[in-house]
Scaffold this motif. Structure first.
Motif, PDB file in Angstrom:
ATOM      1  N   ALA A 240       5.190  -9.545   2.248  1.00  0.00           N
ATOM      2  CA  ALA A 240       4.260 -10.661   2.065  1.00  0.00           C
ATOM      3  C   ALA A 240       2.824 -10.166   1.883  1.00  0.00           C
ATOM      4  N   LEU A 241       2.441  -9.132   2.641  1.00  0.00           N
ATOM      5  CA  LEU A 241       1.095  -8.560   2.492  1.00  0.00           C
ATOM      6  C   LEU A 241       0.880  -8.019   1.084  1.00  0.00           C
ATOM      7  N   VAL A 242       1.856  -7.280   0.577  1.00  0.00           N
ATOM      8  CA  VAL A 242       1.741  -6.717  -0.770  1.00  0.00           C
ATOM      9  C   VAL A 242       1.576  -7.834  -1.801  1.00  0.00           C
ATOM     10  N   ILE A 243       2.358  -8.900  -1.662  1.00  0.00           N
ATOM     11  CA  ILE A 243       2.303  -9.997  -2.632  1.00  0.00           C
ATOM     12  C   ILE A 243       0.968 -10.735  -2.556  1.00  0.00           C
ATOM     13  N   VAL A 244       0.513 -11.034  -1.345  1.00  0.00           N
ATOM     14  CA  VAL A 244      -0.756 -11.767  -1.178  1.00  0.00           C
ATOM     15  C   VAL A 244      -1.929 -10.929  -1.678  1.00  0.00           C
ATOM     16  N   ILE A 245      -1.924  -9.635  -1.361  1.00  0.00           N
ATOM     17  CA  ILE A 245      -3.006  -8.762  -1.821  1.00  0.00           C
ATOM     18  C   ILE A 245      -2.986  -8.652  -3.343  1.00  0.00           C
ATOM     19  N   TRP A 246      -1.788  -8.496  -3.910  1.00  0.00           N
ATOM     20  CA  TRP A 246      -1.666  -8.380  -5.373  1.00  0.00           C
ATOM     21  C   TRP A 246      -2.242  -9.608  -6.073  1.00  0.00           C
ATOM     22  N   SER A 247      -2.005 -10.793  -5.528  1.00  0.00           N
ATOM     23  CA  SER A 247      -2.482 -12.015  -6.179  1.00  0.00           C
ATOM     24  C   SER A 247      -3.968 -12.270  -5.950  1.00  0.00           C
ATOM     25  N   SER A 248      -4.558 -11.650  -4.925  1.00  0.00           N
ATOM     26  CA  SER A 248      -5.960 -11.918  -4.585  1.00  0.00           C
ATOM     27  C   SER A 248      -6.914 -10.840  -5.079  1.00  0.00           C
TER      28      SER A 248
ATOM     29  N   TRP B  60      -8.586 -18.289   2.663  1.00  0.00           N
ATOM     30  CA  TRP B  60      -7.362 -18.426   1.861  1.00  0.00           C
ATOM     31  C   TRP B  60      -6.161 -17.801   2.566  1.00  0.00           C
ATOM     32  N   ASP B  61      -6.347 -16.635   3.184  1.00  0.00           N
ATOM     33  CA  ASP B  61      -5.216 -15.950   3.801  1.00  0.00           C
ATOM     34  C   ASP B  61      -4.803 -16.596   5.116  1.00  0.00           C
ATOM     35  N   LEU B  62      -5.707 -17.325   5.761  1.00  0.00           N
ATOM     36  CA  LEU B  62      -5.328 -18.032   6.979  1.00  0.00           C
ATOM     37  C   LEU B  62      -4.390 -19.193   6.671  1.00  0.00           C
ATOM     38  N   ARG B  63      -4.567 -19.819   5.527  1.00  0.00           N
ATOM     39  CA  ARG B  63      -3.734 -20.983   5.191  1.00  0.00           C
ATOM     40  C   ARG B  63      -2.692 -20.650   4.120  1.00  0.00           C
ATOM     41  N   VAL B  64      -2.303 -19.393   4.008  1.00  0.00           N
ATOM     42  CA  VAL B  64      -1.283 -19.011   3.034  1.00  0.00           C
ATOM     43  C   VAL B  64       0.024 -19.723   3.375  1.00  0.00           C
ATOM     44  N   PHE B  65       0.678 -20.258   2.360  1.00  0.00           N
ATOM     45  CA  PHE B  65       1.903 -21.026   2.587  1.00  0.00           C
ATOM     46  C   PHE B  65       2.993 -20.693   1.578  1.00  0.00           C
ATOM     47  N   THR B  66       2.661 -20.807   0.289  1.00  0.00           N
ATOM     48  CA  THR B  66       3.692 -20.727  -0.754  1.00  0.00           C
ATOM     49  C   THR B  66       4.448 -19.411  -0.696  1.00  0.00           C
ATOM     50  N   GLN B  67       3.739 -18.289  -0.603  1.00  0.00           N
ATOM     51  CA  GLN B  67       4.399 -16.993  -0.604  1.00  0.00           C
ATOM     52  C   GLN B  67       5.339 -16.853   0.595  1.00  0.00           C
ATOM     53  N   ILE B  68       4.884 -17.285   1.772  1.00  0.00           N
ATOM     54  CA  ILE B  68       5.710 -17.163   2.974  1.00  0.00           C
ATOM     55  C   ILE B  68       6.936 -18.063   2.882  1.00  0.00           C
ATOM     56  N   LYS B  69       6.745 -19.301   2.421  1.00  0.00           N
ATOM     57  CA  LYS B  69       7.869 -20.242   2.356  1.00  0.00           C
ATOM     58  C   LYS B  69       8.929 -19.762   1.367  1.00  0.00           C
ATOM     59  N   LEU B  70       8.511 -19.283   0.216  1.00  0.00           N
ATOM     60  CA  LEU B  70       9.476 -18.830  -0.777  1.00  0.00           C
ATOM     61  C   LEU B  70      10.197 -17.558  -0.333  1.00  0.00           C
ATOM     62  N   LEU B  71       9.502 -16.685   0.387  1.00  0.00           N
ATOM     63  CA  LEU B  71      10.167 -15.499   0.924  1.00  0.00           C
ATOM     64  C   LEU B  71      11.164 -15.875   2.016  1.00  0.00           C
ATOM     65  N   GLN B  72      10.809 -16.869   2.829  1.00  0.00           N
ATOM     66  CA  GLN B  72      11.766 -17.352   3.833  1.00  0.00           C
ATOM     67  C   GLN B  72      13.014 -17.918   3.168  1.00  0.00           C
ATOM     68  N   ASP B  73      12.824 -18.696   2.119  1.00  0.00           N
ATOM     69  CA  ASP B  73      13.970 -19.271   1.403  1.00  0.00           C
ATOM     70  C   ASP B  73      14.807 -18.195   0.712  1.00  0.00           C
ATOM     71  N   ALA B  74      14.186 -17.056   0.407  1.00  0.00           N
ATOM     72  CA  ALA B  74      14.905 -15.985  -0.297  1.00  0.00           C
ATOM     73  C   ALA B  74      15.683 -15.077   0.636  1.00  0.00           C
ATOM     74  N   GLY B  75      15.576 -15.283   1.946  1.00  0.00           N
ATOM     75  CA  GLY B  75      16.354 -14.448   2.862  1.00  0.00           C
ATOM     76  C   GLY B  75      15.670 -14.122   4.167  1.00  0.00           C
ATOM     77  N   GLY B  76      14.448 -14.607   4.374  1.00  0.00           N
ATOM     78  CA  GLY B  76      13.763 -14.351   5.630  1.00  0.00           C
ATOM     79  C   GLY B  76      14.243 -15.270   6.744  1.00  0.00           C
ATOM     80  N   VAL B  77      14.067 -14.830   7.987  1.00  0.00           N
ATOM     81  CA  VAL B  77      14.411 -15.641   9.153  1.00  0.00           C
ATOM     82  C   VAL B  77      13.196 -16.482   9.494  1.00  0.00           C
ATOM     83  N   ALA B  78      13.293 -17.791   9.263  1.00  0.00           N
ATOM     84  CA  ALA B  78      12.120 -18.664   9.344  1.00  0.00           C
ATOM     85  C   ALA B  78      11.496 -18.659  10.734  1.00  0.00           C
TER      86      ALA B  78
END
Length: 316
Positions: free
Chosen positions: A184-192, A248-266
């Motif tokens: 998630a860190l790699v993805i958020v940093i890449w997009s920002s 922005w990083d305090l309220r990150v949502f989309t990346q975390i939610k989609l990663l959870q749906d892809a196989g993460g333990v919510a």
């Protein structure tokens, strides 16, 4: 010979009324110019924030969605929230993720901005276009690619590691919280990073080349020029992008939610954004979700207030 004492006419030293009125006129015009923006912000943000604040003091669940009047419960939602150990874990995890992501994003963007400053025009334009394309890509579209990269069945990452001789066949990078948040860190940093890099590069273009050349002639190394000249000059830009990234990083949502749906333990990977979603949409407890939202707003205001005060001191 007699000396004549002259008393200064204090009334003549005062600015005339016309001059005072002329000084006040620009301020009045400035308020009139920003008044429409203030009204629009109040209408766009005032109602949602007001609704969240009122709902945080109510028992608002599924019954209320079907017409039953909400019941005022006072501070019950806040007490329930603050007495929940899981909330404090999520809050600490969110703050840690926020500061790590923001710090690494600004550091990476700063290095890319320095690189753009040194590159030839053609290569610099290629890098800038690549950054703009990455920044302009919709989050959901980019997440589709990232989810495929880390997919444990047919993901590109596992395929590359297997080709390099690592035992990564079928490894689920999202199953463990540690690797989940690294991803998630790699993805958020890449997009920002593109926004931060281009903003800092704009600040670097305002630094006088003569100043850097004089420092080099005096024997200053590249690191000394960066630390003693470049960073102090662009400090306001660094402060602004750091503040925006923290928000922005305090309220990150989309990346975390989609990663959870892809196989993460919510339950083990919630941040504040997904925690609010789970409390409201998942559990139907919109009163508790609103209380979390208000606390999140207060944390954001606290962080923003600290940085705004720092910027005001730098301006003075």
């Amino acid at each position: 010979m007699t000396s004549q004492l002259t008393v200064p006419d204090t009334a003549s030293d005062r600015p005339p009324a016309a001059q005072v009125a002329a000084n006040k006129a620009p301020r009045s015009r400035a308020w009139l110019l920003i008044l429409p923006a203030i009204i629009l912000l109040a209408l766009a943000l005032g109602y949602p924030v007001g609704w969240q604040l009122v709902t945080s003091f109510q028992e608002f669940g599924l019954k209320q969605q079907f017409g039953q009047p909400p019941e005022m419960v006072g501070l019950k939602n806040y007490i329930q929230l603050l007495s929940d150990a899981n909330f404090w874990i999520v809050l600490g995890r969110s703050l840690l993720f926020c500061f790590l992501a923001a710090g690494l994003t600004v550091a990476t963007g700063f290095l890319l901005a320095l690189l753009m400053k040194q590159l030839h025009t053609a290569f610099r334009l290629i890098l800038q276009v690549a950054l703009l394309l990455a920044w302009a890509m919709p989050i959901v579209a980019s997440m589709t690619v990232w989810v495929w990269i880390v997919d444990w069945r047919n993901g590109l990452l596992n395929w590359v590691l297997v080709k390099l001789g690592a035992d990564a066949q079928g490894h689920n990078w999202l199953a463990e919280p540690t690797t989940f948040f690294i991803t998630a860190l790699v993805i958020v940093i890449w997009s920002s990073v593109p926004f931060v890099a281009l903003s800092i590069y704009a600040g670097l273009t305002q630094i006088s080349e003569e100043m850097l050349e004089a420092a080099a002639m005096d024997g200053a190394t590249g690191w000394q020029q960066t630390r003693l000249i470049i960073m102090p000059v662009i400090a306001p830009v660094l402060s602004i992008v750091m503040l925006l990234q923290l928000i922005w990083d305090l309220r990150v949502f989309t990346q975390i939610k989609l990663l959870q749906d892809a196989g993460g333990v919510a339950n083990e990977t919630h941040l504040l954004g997904t925690y609010i979603y789970q409390a409201g949409v998942g559990s139907g407890s919109f009163g508790v979700a609103s209380a979390v939202s208000i606390l999140m707003l207060l944390i954001t205001v606290g962080i923003s207030w600290y940085y705004v005060r720092s910027l005001m001191k730098e301006e003075n």
